[in-house]
Design a protein around this motif. Structure first.
Motif, mmCIF file in Angstrom:
data_model
loop_
_atom_site.group_PDB
_atom_site.id
_atom_site.type_symbol
_atom_site.label_atom_id
_atom_site.label_comp_id
_atom_site.label_asym_id
_atom_site.label_seq_id
_atom_site.Cartn_x
_atom_site.Cartn_y
_atom_site.Cartn_z
ATOM 1 N N ASP A 106 35.045 13.668 15.995
ATOM 2 C CA ASP A 106 35.056 14.463 14.314
ATOM 3 C C ASP A 106 35.869 12.831 13.883
ATOM 4 O OD1 ASP A 106 35.271 16.992 14.513
ATOM 5 O OD2 ASP A 106 36.759 17.084 15.348
ATOM 6 N N LYS A 107 36.023 11.558 14.288
ATOM 7 C CA LYS A 107 36.305 10.685 14.476
ATOM 8 C C LYS A 107 35.630 9.460 15.250
ATOM 9 C CE LYS A 107 40.478 9.721 17.329
ATOM 10 N NZ LYS A 107 41.948 8.928 16.840
ATOM 11 N N THR A 108 35.301 8.208 14.758
ATOM 12 C CA THR A 108 34.883 6.882 15.514
ATOM 13 C C THR A 108 35.483 7.057 16.789
ATOM 14 O OG1 THR A 108 33.749 6.274 13.544
ATOM 15 C CG2 THR A 108 33.653 5.316 15.118
ATOM 16 N N MET A 109 35.036 6.957 17.874
ATOM 17 C CA MET A 109 35.263 6.519 19.122
ATOM 18 C C MET A 109 34.824 6.242 20.200
ATOM 19 S SD MET A 109 36.922 7.292 22.078
ATOM 20 C CE MET A 109 36.594 9.307 22.291
ATOM 21 N N LEU A 110 34.248 5.418 20.936
ATOM 22 C CA LEU A 110 34.110 5.163 21.754
ATOM 23 C C LEU A 110 34.256 5.161 23.356
ATOM 24 C CD1 LEU A 110 31.681 1.986 20.297
ATOM 25 C CD2 LEU A 110 31.370 3.348 19.951
ATOM 26 N N VAL A 111 33.289 5.417 24.890
ATOM 27 C CA VAL A 111 33.957 5.309 26.121
ATOM 28 C C VAL A 111 33.661 3.987 26.240
ATOM 29 C CG1 VAL A 111 33.817 6.350 27.781
ATOM 30 C CG2 VAL A 111 34.016 7.955 26.376
ATOM 31 N N PHE A 112 34.144 3.757 26.459
ATOM 32 C CA PHE A 112 33.824 2.041 27.162
ATOM 33 C C PHE A 112 33.764 1.918 28.445
ATOM 34 C CE2 PHE A 112 35.233 -2.598 27.215
ATOM 35 C CZ PHE A 112 34.309 -2.713 26.070
#
Length: 185
Positions: A106-112
């Motif tokens: 739903d929104k831009t989110m990275l797992v880093f």
């Protein structure tokens, strides 16, 4: 097994377990806990002759472009310099190597997931490990430090991030890191 035998075995098992536990702790003296604060800049560039982040996987029929660099399911591999100052030409103090996976539908989110190795000063050759969600479109955010090596062995802590510069057209991002690390000497 009858009660008499059980009464003989339980103390022996307890003694065995306590012996193993005490021997395990005797070999790993961690020393005194220390808190270290670090400040540096992350210099990411997706374009040019030497990109510091490279798209390596994306779902079928997914379009990755300047207006949407991280649609759900894309994976980037990172080899990005850390610098003393915001200027990309300032002194390099380390290198980040790892992965960013776009995990937000739903929104831009990275797992880093990355290793921050330091290449100068007293922490040369030491690193911290980060495994955290990274909502990259938020100017200010926090990442979890979950480990380290060298002088940062057994590290834990957090990194407060502030995006100082982001240009979607040139695909350049400069992020300021203020890091608090709990570790052992």
């Amino acid at each position: 097994m009858n009660n008499k035998r059980m009464n003989d075995v339980i103390p022996l098992l307890l003694l065995f377990v306590l012996t193993i536990i005490s021997q395990g702790h005797a070999h790993y003296s961690l020393g005194k806990e220390k808190i270290t604060h670090l400040h540096f800049f992350y210099q990411e560039n997706l374009n040019g002759d030497h990109p510091t982040a490279v798209l390596v996987a994306k779902p079928k029929d997914t379009v990755v472009n300047a207006s949407n660099l991280a649609p759900f399911g894309v994976v980037y591999v990172l080899d990005t310099p850390l610098t003393e100052g915001q200027d990309p030409n300032s002194k390099v103090v380390g290198q980040v190597q790892g992965l960013s996976v776009s995990a937000g539908q739903d929104k831009t989110m990275l797992v880093f997931m990355a290793d921050f190795e330091f290449t100068s000063c007293e922490f040369n050759g030491s690193s911290i490990s980060v495994l955290s969600r990274n909502p990259i479109l938020e100017t200010d955010r926090e990442l979890a430090i979950v480990g380290g090596r060298g002088k940062f062995r057994m590290a834990r802590g957090f990194a407060n991030l502030h995006t100082n510069y982001m240009n979607a057209t040139s695909s350049v991002v400069i992020v300021e890191y203020n890091v608090t690390i709990f570790h052992y000497e």
